[in-house]
Design a protein around this motif. Structure first.
Motif, PDB file in Angstrom:
ATOM      1  N   PHE A 111      39.044  34.043  43.322  1.00 26.14           N
ATOM      2  CA  PHE A 111      38.489  35.392  43.322  1.00 26.14           C
ATOM      3  C   PHE A 111      39.632  36.382  43.500  1.00 26.14           C
ATOM      4  N   ALA A 112      39.608  37.428  42.691  1.00 25.14           N
ATOM      5  CA  ALA A 112      40.588  38.499  42.832  1.00 25.14           C
ATOM      6  C   ALA A 112      39.836  39.812  42.658  1.00 25.14           C
ATOM      7  N   GLY A 113      40.351  40.855  43.255  1.00 29.42           N
ATOM      8  CA  GLY A 113      39.678  42.136  43.139  1.00 29.42           C
ATOM      9  C   GLY A 113      40.653  43.294  43.161  1.00 29.42           C
ATOM     10  N   LEU A 114      40.170  44.423  42.684  1.00 29.05           N
ATOM     11  CA  LEU A 114      40.908  45.675  42.705  1.00 29.05           C
ATOM     12  C   LEU A 114      40.087  46.681  43.493  1.00 29.05           C
ATOM     13  N   VAL A 115      40.764  47.540  44.224  1.00 24.49           N
ATOM     14  CA  VAL A 115      40.094  48.531  45.046  1.00 24.49           C
ATOM     15  C   VAL A 115      40.085  49.863  44.309  1.00 24.49           C
ATOM     16  N   GLY A 116      38.887  50.388  44.071  1.00 22.34           N
ATOM     17  CA  GLY A 116      38.742  51.644  43.353  1.00 22.34           C
ATOM     18  C   GLY A 116      38.369  52.787  44.270  1.00 22.34           C
ATOM     19  N   ALA A 117      38.016  53.890  43.662  1.00 20.99           N
ATOM     20  CA  ALA A 117      37.640  55.107  44.393  1.00 20.99           C
ATOM     21  C   ALA A 117      36.481  54.829  45.338  1.00 20.99           C
ATOM     22  N   GLY A 118      36.577  55.368  46.524  1.00 19.47           N
ATOM     23  CA  GLY A 118      35.510  55.202  47.498  1.00 19.47           C
ATOM     24  C   GLY A 118      35.354  53.784  47.994  1.00 19.47           C
ATOM     25  N   GLY A 119      36.356  52.928  47.750  1.00 22.80           N
ATOM     26  CA  GLY A 119      36.289  51.546  48.201  1.00 22.80           C
ATOM     27  C   GLY A 119      35.540  50.621  47.259  1.00 22.80           C
ATOM     28  N   LEU A 120      35.106  51.118  46.095  1.00 20.82           N
ATOM     29  CA  LEU A 120      34.406  50.260  45.135  1.00 20.82           C
ATOM     30  C   LEU A 120      35.340  49.138  44.690  1.00 20.82           C
ATOM     31  N   LEU A 121      34.867  47.912  44.770  1.00 20.47           N
ATOM     32  CA  LEU A 121      35.662  46.741  44.402  1.00 20.47           C
ATOM     33  C   LEU A 121      35.311  46.309  42.983  1.00 20.47           C
ATOM     34  N   LEU A 122      36.319  46.141  42.142  1.00 25.58           N
ATOM     35  CA  LEU A 122      36.144  45.525  40.832  1.00 25.58           C
ATOM     36  C   LEU A 122      36.638  44.103  40.998  1.00 25.58           C
ATOM     37  N   GLY A 123      35.702  43.155  41.012  1.00 20.64           N
ATOM     38  CA  GLY A 123      36.037  41.773  41.316  1.00 20.64           C
ATOM     39  C   GLY A 123      36.003  40.869  40.101  1.00 20.64           C
ATOM     40  N   PHE A 124      36.726  39.750  40.223  1.00 21.88           N
ATOM     41  CA  PHE A 124      36.814  38.756  39.149  1.00 21.88           C
ATOM     42  C   PHE A 124      36.684  37.386  39.806  1.00 21.88           C
ATOM     43  N   GLN A 125      35.646  36.627  39.400  1.00 19.80           N
ATOM     44  CA  GLN A 125      35.424  35.327  40.021  1.00 19.80           C
ATOM     45  C   GLN A 125      35.540  34.208  38.996  1.00 19.80           C
ATOM     46  N   ARG A 126      36.173  33.118  39.441  1.00 23.04           N
ATOM     47  CA  ARG A 126      36.377  31.954  38.576  1.00 23.04           C
ATOM     48  C   ARG A 126      35.040  31.265  38.314  1.00 23.04           C
ATOM     49  N   VAL A 127      34.801  30.939  37.042  1.00 29.32           N
ATOM     50  CA  VAL A 127      33.623  30.190  36.631  1.00 29.32           C
ATOM     51  C   VAL A 127      34.103  29.034  35.755  1.00 29.32           C
ATOM     52  N   ASP A 128      33.782  27.826  36.171  1.00 26.85           N
ATOM     53  CA  ASP A 128      34.130  26.662  35.355  1.00 26.85           C
ATOM     54  C   ASP A 128      33.368  26.729  34.039  1.00 26.85           C
ATOM     55  N   LEU A 153      45.567  45.813  44.031  1.00 30.34           N
ATOM     56  CA  LEU A 153      44.958  44.511  44.266  1.00 30.34           C
ATOM     57  C   LEU A 153      44.385  44.463  45.678  1.00 30.34           C
ATOM     58  N   HIS A 154      43.196  43.908  45.808  1.00 29.74           N
ATOM     59  CA  HIS A 154      42.560  43.741  47.120  1.00 29.74           C
ATOM     60  C   HIS A 154      43.320  42.684  47.915  1.00 29.74           C
ATOM     61  N   ASP A 155      43.446  42.899  49.220  1.00 32.66           N
ATOM     62  CA  ASP A 155      44.192  41.989  50.101  1.00 32.66           C
ATOM     63  C   ASP A 155      43.673  40.559  50.082  1.00 32.66           C
ATOM     64  N   ALA A 156      42.380  40.366  49.884  1.00 32.62           N
ATOM     65  CA  ALA A 156      41.790  39.027  49.930  1.00 32.62           C
ATOM     66  C   ALA A 156      41.815  38.314  48.576  1.00 32.62           C
ATOM     67  N   SER A 157      42.547  38.829  47.613  1.00 32.20           N
ATOM     68  CA  SER A 157      42.601  38.204  46.288  1.00 32.20           C
ATOM     69  C   SER A 157      43.295  36.858  46.354  1.00 32.20           C
ATOM     70  N   GLY A 158      42.783  35.914  45.558  1.00 32.89           N
ATOM     71  CA  GLY A 158      43.363  34.584  45.517  1.00 32.89           C
ATOM     72  C   GLY A 158      43.141  33.938  44.171  1.00 32.89           C
TER      73      GLY A 158
END
Length: 123
Positions: free
Chosen positions: A36-53, A28-33
């Motif tokens: 927005f939450a994210g995962l850190v992949g190879a080479g620093g690639l972020l797989l992010g998830f953002q809330r949408v109403d 899990l990325h440190d700035a996840s909340g």
């Protein structure tokens, strides 16, 4: 130019991040909340998830709400990976166009993703 992130819309970013963290082993990325939450992949690639109403999941195989994006994951054993992901809460659409070559599943927010055999990736 270098790709740094892929972000998926969803109704519950922490839940979707937890699903993919369990599925992939990515941290899990440190700035996840909450929004927005994210995962850190190879080479620093972020797989992010953002809330949408009022998020609406893709409808597959139809296009009334198109899939817009899908992820592919290489696995060593299709059956074992599918069982594990279904236990984590993934869905399995009836339409499976890949036969023995790949499987289509959906994540907790309804995004389709594919499992492919890792050895097929090398050939």
């Amino acid at each position: 130019m270098r790709l740094t992130a892929i972000t998926l819309d969803c109704p519950d970013p922490p839940a979707l991040a937890a699903f993919y963290a369990c599925a992939t082993g990515l941290p899990l990325h440190d700035a996840s909340g909450v929004d927005f939450a994210g995962l850190v992949g190879a080479g620093g690639l972020l797989l992010g998830f953002q809330r949408v109403d009022d998020y609406e999941p893709p409808r597959r195989p139809g296009q009334s709400v198109p899939q817009q994006i899908h992820l592919d994951f290489a696995v060593d054993d299709l059956d074992a990976a599918e069982r594990r992901l279904l236990e984590l809460g993934a869905g399995k659409p009836e339409s499976q166009p890949g036969g023995d070559r790949w499987r289509v599943l959906t994540d907790l927010a309804g995004h389709p993703f594919c499992l492919t055999l890792a050895k097929a990736e090398r050939t």
